[in-house]
Design an enzyme around this catalytic site. Sequence first.
Site, PDB file in Angstrom:
ATOM      1  N   GLU A  37      34.567  83.697  85.914  1.00 52.41           N
ATOM      2  CA  GLU A  37      36.072  82.855  85.779  1.00 52.41           C
ATOM      3  C   GLU A  37      37.087  83.139  86.849  1.00 52.41           C
ATOM      4  O   GLU A  37      38.388  83.672  86.871  1.00 52.41           O
ATOM      5  CB  GLU A  37      36.115  83.054  84.724  1.00 52.41           C
ATOM      6  CG  GLU A  37      35.588  82.504  83.322  1.00 52.41           C
ATOM      7  CD  GLU A  37      36.204  81.921  82.035  1.00 52.41           C
ATOM      8  OE1 GLU A  37      37.540  82.927  82.122  1.00 52.41           O
ATOM      9  OE2 GLU A  37      35.583  81.520  80.707  1.00 52.41           O
ATOM     10  N   GLU A  63      28.523  81.024  79.643  1.00 51.94           N
ATOM     11  CA  GLU A  63      29.098  81.392  77.929  1.00 51.94           C
ATOM     12  C   GLU A  63      29.282  80.026  77.330  1.00 51.94           C
ATOM     13  O   GLU A  63      29.859  78.805  78.057  1.00 51.94           O
ATOM     14  CB  GLU A  63      30.723  81.653  77.880  1.00 51.94           C
ATOM     15  CG  GLU A  63      30.781  82.940  78.923  1.00 51.94           C
ATOM     16  CD  GLU A  63      31.493  84.096  78.746  1.00 51.94           C
ATOM     17  OE1 GLU A  63      32.919  83.736  78.746  1.00 51.94           O
ATOM     18  OE2 GLU A  63      31.440  84.783  79.811  1.00 51.94           O
TER      19      GLU A  63
HETATM   20  C1  GBH Z   1      35.568  82.885  78.727  1.00 54.69           C
HETATM   21  O1  GBH Z   1      37.204  82.814  79.111  1.00 54.69           O
HETATM   22  C2  GBH Z   1      35.815  84.738  79.402  1.00 54.69           C
HETATM   23  O2  GBH Z   1      35.311  85.354  80.138  1.00 54.69           O
HETATM   24  C3  GBH Z   1      35.401  85.979  78.111  1.00 54.69           C
HETATM   25  O3  GBH Z   1      35.496  87.281  78.501  1.00 54.69           O
HETATM   26  C4  GBH Z   1      36.486  85.484  76.894  1.00 54.69           C
HETATM   27  O4  GBH Z   1      35.899  86.109  75.837  1.00 54.69           O
HETATM   28  C5  GBH Z   1      35.822  84.169  76.246  1.00 54.69           C
HETATM   29  O5  GBH Z   1      35.737  83.464  77.374  1.00 54.69           O
HETATM   30  C6  GBH Z   1      36.546  83.544  75.182  1.00 54.69           C
HETATM   31  O6  GBH Z   1      37.730  84.086  74.892  1.00 54.69           O
HETATM   32  O7  GBH Z   1      47.074  81.338  78.109  1.00 54.69           O
HETATM   33  O8  GBH Z   1      46.348  81.196  75.921  1.00 54.69           O
HETATM   34  O9  GBH Z   1      45.733  79.045  77.394  1.00 54.69           O
HETATM   35  C7  GBH Z   1      37.207  81.190  78.206  1.00 54.69           C
HETATM   36  C8  GBH Z   1      38.185  80.564  79.494  1.00 54.69           C
HETATM   37  C9  GBH Z   1      40.846  79.660  80.645  1.00 54.69           C
HETATM   38  C10 GBH Z   1      39.682  81.056  77.891  1.00 54.69           C
HETATM   39  C11 GBH Z   1      41.942  80.241  79.491  1.00 54.69           C
HETATM   40  C12 GBH Z   1      41.651  80.301  77.989  1.00 54.69           C
HETATM   41  C13 GBH Z   1      43.689  80.669  78.350  1.00 54.69           C
HETATM   42  C14 GBH Z   1      43.544  80.460  77.290  1.00 54.69           C
HETATM   43  N1  GBH Z   1      39.481  80.923  79.279  1.00 54.69           N
HETATM   44  N2  GBH Z   1      41.946  80.065  78.461  1.00 54.69           N
HETATM   45  S1  GBH Z   1      46.039  80.771  77.479  1.00 54.69           S
END
Ligand code: GBH
Length: 484
Positions: free
Chosen positions: A201, A390
């Site tokens: 990511e 994922e």
């Molecule tokens: C993944 O990201 C990660 O790769 C993993 O490590 C993680 O544990 C998993 O998801 C669960 O979250 O700033 O509050 O609006 C997921 C994609 C993109 C999710 C950014 C959170 C921003 C949240 N992420 N997003 S916020």
Amino acid sequence: MAGWSALGLSAKSAESSQADSSQETSQKNRLPNRSLSSGFPAGFLWGTATSAYQIEGAVHEDGRGASIWDRYAHTRGKILDHGNADVANDHYHLYKEDVRLMKALGAKAYRFSIAWPRVFPEGAGSPNPKGLDFYNRLLDELLANGIEPFATMYHWDLPEALQDRLGGWVSRDTAKAFADYAGYVAERLSDRVKHFFTVNECSRLVHLGYGAGSDAPGLRLPQAKLNQVRHNVALGHGLAVQAVRAHGRVGTRVGPAENMVTCIPAIETPANIRAAEIATRQLNAGYLTVMLEGKYTDEFLASAGKNAPKYTAEDLSIISSAVDFVGLNVYTPNHYVVAADNAPGFTLAPFPASFPHMDSTWLKIGPEAMYWAPRHVAKLWDVKSIYITENGTSAADEPAADGNVYDVDRIMYLRNYLIHLQRATSDGVPVLGYFLWSLMDNFEWSDGFEKRYGLYRVDFNTQRRTPKLSASFYREIIERNAVV
Ligand code: GBH
């Protein structure tokens, strides 16, 4: 597989839905592809996913260096529950038990990440053989249990030394150090690891780490610097691809694991589908688009203006080094798209306040993201191999009176996303495997231990792992190779 252009999806689905309504039961074999009982292709790979900092613990053991996440998690106020991952799931010591958990699901693959600061405590310079040994032990255990390892090189745990010395990804020297580390790992592990992911990511580490400051290293850089960080991360990906080719055994495969901006046609008309494709290409300009096309789109450069990143033509050819597959983390729909008569050719529909979400508000429920994300990638860039690296959800899991966690909301979420994954494979979208996030509850970054994503519940006081109902659900799916 027949060529993508021969798929003719819209014509085909129109035909199947006709058959569906008029001839119902007599023609079972003509039921549309999205039938619940339809399976996945033979050999489809089912796995689970985790990352190093989120589960390993043992942060001071066997010569591991500090990472930016150690510092960030220990900075007051950064983590919701004031937690840190010093111990986390203690997977560093309990990995054998954790491999048994995978085996109990019947999973045949596992995506994990390698902690750069275990292998190079200072980020560069002398390697730490004891750090790599942990992964040797883990790989041997996985293979002895018939589980194929898929290794991510970078899941955000940058060695702190590189942050201090170079400013982290602000510097292109970090991209070079990443490639050296990736080559070193590929040389030593590619006898057993056949698939490597470069960066997990890119967009989250760029935007949250260096833009919003809500992930390590917690910086809020101005736009020009942020664009340079994004470019350097993409460059790091490309250099790592080349390093794996140079140092890995013949046949070692490598690609990114991206959380692309997923654009969904609000209504599945040919015009909206086309508009969603255009939007996908533009909104992923600094990531998948430049990686797979070798150039920044005109729109991207025009909108960046004087803040555009500085780069050479050689950078672009490095960034677009040929990959063997594309990994996609798919959680949520980013935009619903409607075709429009404007310059870009699309409108992004605003999300109504009533749009449903899971436990986390960012995790909007749009199962069709699981269809459109890989389909757009296959169609736009002619990608022949895709892994869902994922997919999963947090849930407000609580043990019931009988001690079980009946996480029917997680099951509902997974089932609906998997139906759309099945729709994709039936339509010929070349998805080869799926990694569920996550094997077990773990350290959820700035949400600490508050958000639980696991198929197994973890009691972080005792380290006891217990299967939730969703673990049984996933085991059924794996066993039948079909959505249940
Ligand atoms: C993944 O990201 C990660 O790769 C993993 O490590 C993680 O544990 C998993 O998801 C669960 O979250 O700033 O509050 O609006 C997921 C994609 C993109 C999710 C950014 C959170 C921003 C949240 N992420 N997003 S916020």
